[in-house]
Design a protein around this motif. Structure first.
Motif, PDB file in Angstrom:
ATOM      1  N   LYS A 224      -8.698   3.427  -4.833  1.00  0.00           N
ATOM      2  CA  LYS A 224      -8.543   4.745  -4.218  1.00  0.00           C
ATOM      3  C   LYS A 224      -9.234   4.838  -2.866  1.00  0.00           C
ATOM      4  O   LYS A 224      -9.312   5.917  -2.284  1.00  0.00           O
TER       5      LYS A 224
ATOM      6  N   CYS B 267      -9.968   4.159   1.246  1.00  0.00           N
ATOM      7  CA  CYS B 267      -9.113   4.283   2.432  1.00  0.00           C
ATOM      8  C   CYS B 267      -9.536   3.357   3.558  1.00  0.00           C
ATOM      9  O   CYS B 267      -8.924   3.379   4.634  1.00  0.00           O
TER      10      CYS B 267
ATOM     11  N   ILE C 110       0.831  -1.208   0.000  1.00  0.00           N
ATOM     12  CA  ILE C 110       0.000   0.000   0.000  1.00  0.00           C
ATOM     13  C   ILE C 110       0.862   1.254   0.000  1.00  0.00           C
ATOM     14  O   ILE C 110       0.605   2.204  -0.752  1.00  0.00           O
TER      15      ILE C 110
ATOM     16  N   VAL D  64      -3.532  -4.227  -3.859  1.00  0.00           N
ATOM     17  CA  VAL D  64      -3.538  -2.821  -4.281  1.00  0.00           C
ATOM     18  C   VAL D  64      -4.673  -2.552  -5.260  1.00  0.00           C
ATOM     19  O   VAL D  64      -5.345  -1.520  -5.192  1.00  0.00           O
TER      20      VAL D  64
ATOM     21  N   ARG E 161       0.406   3.889  -3.050  1.00  0.00           N
ATOM     22  CA  ARG E 161      -0.406   5.056  -2.701  1.00  0.00           C
ATOM     23  C   ARG E 161       0.449   6.109  -1.999  1.00  0.00           C
ATOM     24  O   ARG E 161       0.797   5.959  -0.834  1.00  0.00           O
ATOM     25  N   GLU E 162       0.774   7.181  -2.701  1.00  0.00           N
ATOM     26  CA  GLU E 162       1.569   8.256  -2.108  1.00  0.00           C
ATOM     27  C   GLU E 162       0.830   8.940  -0.955  1.00  0.00           C
ATOM     28  O   GLU E 162       1.455   9.527  -0.075  1.00  0.00           O
ATOM     29  N   ASP E 163      -0.507   8.858  -0.969  1.00  0.00           N
ATOM     30  CA  ASP E 163      -1.291   9.497   0.092  1.00  0.00           C
ATOM     31  C   ASP E 163      -1.373   8.624   1.343  1.00  0.00           C
ATOM     32  O   ASP E 163      -1.809   9.103   2.396  1.00  0.00           O
ATOM     33  N   ALA E 164      -0.941   7.369   1.248  1.00  0.00           N
ATOM     34  CA  ALA E 164      -1.080   6.439   2.367  1.00  0.00           C
ATOM     35  C   ALA E 164       0.159   6.499   3.253  1.00  0.00           C
ATOM     36  O   ALA E 164       0.968   5.573   3.296  1.00  0.00           O
TER      37      ALA E 164
END
Length: 257
Positions: free
Chosen positions: A168, A170, A102, A163, A106-109
């Motif tokens: 997208k 969460c 993950i 993945v 996912r750069e936001d994770a």
């Protein structure tokens, strides 16, 4: 595990201020999971990306209870799960398979929480998964995914499918396994897990009554994210995180060591 606890003062001098803040937040998250009774002995994991250009991550030392974890005892590893800073502790390779997949995709994770709570696992075994039967359930259902069970997470090939299933979203239910949330901050990931876990608790308790369950109108489910932003004053997890840290400071302040 008999390894001595690392010296917090010396470690703090060896890492950036941003990394130390992330270590403190992540250690707090472990302690809160233990405080709420969501831990599973030394199993399951919470990981966080170390701020900076390197793809380095913090994860729990394998063998410590969540209530024992401190900022300085967290292990820093790369995407392959190899230690990049001296530590007397090892990590669980099965745990990092899920987390590294993950973090890499996912750069936001920046934070990933994975738990095996009793009610979370119970709902993960149900064919219909999480049901929209409580206000709590609507928040995770605004972005909820599922991943089928493939055995203990040791197969690198599973990472691709995990993945893809997460997409997208969460919040995820790992079928026959447990719960997972991810977010840009530890605070956001914790709040998401709070609602996902509480939703499972409510569902299991409601189902135990044996009566027919009333499901929320799908139109309300569709508009819940806008309502969530309003309720949290656009602060997300930070609406509760400072208060949770104050509670820890009163009862378990050594998480910052």
């Amino acid at each position: 595990m008999n390894a001595p606890m690392p010296n917090s003062a010396s470690l703090r001098e060896r890492v950036s201020a941003d990394e130390w803040r992330m270590r403190v937040d992540l250690a707090a998250c472990y302690r809160l999971v233990a405080m709420y009774g969501w831990d599973d002995l030394v199993f399951t994991h919470i990981s966080a990306r170390v701020p900076g250009p390197e793809h380095h991550f913090l994860i729990n030392p394998y063998g410590l209870l969540f209530e024992e974890i401190t900022a300085s005892s967290l292990v820093k590893v790369d995407l392959q799960g190899q230690k990049v800073m001296d530590s007397p502790y090892e990590i669980n390779p099965a745990g990092f398979t899920i987390h590294s997949a993950i973090h890499e995709a996912r750069e936001d994770a920046n934070c990933v929480i994975h738990l095996h709570t009793v009610d979370g696992v119970a709902v993960s075994t149900q064919k219909d998964g999480l049901l929209p039967i409580s206000q709590h359930s609507l928040f995770p259902m605004s972005g909820l995914s599922y991943h089928d069970y493939e055995g203990v997470a040791l197969n690198p090939e599973e990472k691709v499918r995990l993945v893809a299933d997460l997409g997208k979203t969460c919040s995820m239910i790992l079928r026959n396994h447990g719960l997972l949330t991810c977010a840009h901050t530890v605070a956001d990931a914790f709040l998401r897990m709070f609602f996902l876990q509480r939703s499972c608790e409510i569902q299991v308790k409601a189902q135990s009554s044996g009566g027919a369950l009333i499901q929320v109108d799908p139109r309300i489910v569709a508009g819940i994210q806008a309502a969530a932003d309003k309720v949290t004053l656009q602060a997300g997890g930070n609406i509760a995180w400072p208060a949770l840290l104050r509670k820890l400071d009163r009862v378990a302040a050594d998480y910052k060591d």
